[in-house]
Design a protein around this motif. Structure first.
Motif: not given
Length: 236
Positions: A168-176, A180-194
């Protein structure tokens, strides 16, 4: 049309090398792209690898086996050493899909497992990040909680399909958010795909593996993943 070569790591695993036409592997940024937990499935990554290479990036796709006694650690790290030897001026991005994604993040969080060197950037595609990474044997969230930070910021790009029912995309949302909370430069791109569509493929039940998709919507979604990887590599 990207050109293709076949090479072999020191452990005897095959590596597909895709590079822009007329461009040598030493003249462009390099991406090491790890497949998921299916054994020796570098061919599954071919559509994505070609799409990335077409944008001016050298892409290395090695085989590895998650069912090895060490979970694939030795083969993954061996392919990383191979990629470093071939990367131009150290411009190496490590990317992975599914089980390959936390493996890629692992070498950024725990560089001591890979000769003490972090990649220039990391891209994780369609993964669950709360399981032990194949490269380190540790859970990424635990590494972050233990204060694993980059001395020099390592950009992290995550890509995840909003239609992914396997991871589930929630895994990437939580990890991003944790990065970020720990100071890493992180971005998440969500795409219309399985899950398979995020790499321009579709699952074939008869073959029990993913294969290249001809569906225009799937290919466009996978092309978004390719753009993220290429932009990351060209930006380092």
């Amino acid at each position: 049309m990207p050109e293709h070569e076949l090479a072999t790591t020191s452990l005897g695993k095959s590596v597909d090398i895709y590079h822009p036409e007329g461009v040598t592997a030493s003249a462009a940024p390099t991406v090491l792209l790890w497949h998921g937990s299916g054994p020796d499935e570098r061919d599954v990554m071919e559509p994505l690898a070609r799409a990335v290479a077409a944008q001016g990036v050298v892409v290395l796709v090695p085989d590895w086996r998650a069912d090895a006694a060490d979970g694939g650690q030795a083969e993954l790290l061996d392919s990383l050493a191979f990629a470093r030897d071939h990367a131009a001026d150290g411009r190496l991005v490590v990317a992975g899909w599914s089980a390959g994604a936390p493996a890629a993040l692992g070498v950024a969080l725990r560089p001591e497992t890979a000769g003490g060197r972090r990649p220039a950037a990391v891209v994780g595609i369609a993964a669950q990040y709360d399981r032990p990474a194949r490269t380190t044997g540790t859970v990424l969230f635990d590494d972050l909680a233990a204060g694993r930070t980059a001395d020099v910021p390592v950009p992290v790009r995550l890509v995840h399909g909003t239609q992914d029912t396997l991871e589930d995309v929630a895994y990437s949302r939580k990890f991003r958010a944790a990065l970020v909370e720990h100071g890493w430069a992180a971005e998440l791109t969500e795409i219309p795909a399985d899950h398979a569509g995020s790499i321009m493929t579709e699952y074939d039940p008869a073959a029990c593996r993913c294969r290249e998709s001809r569906d225009p919507a799937v290919r466009e979604a996978g092309a978004m993943t390719a753009r993220v990887i290429a932009e990351t590599a060209l930006g380092i």
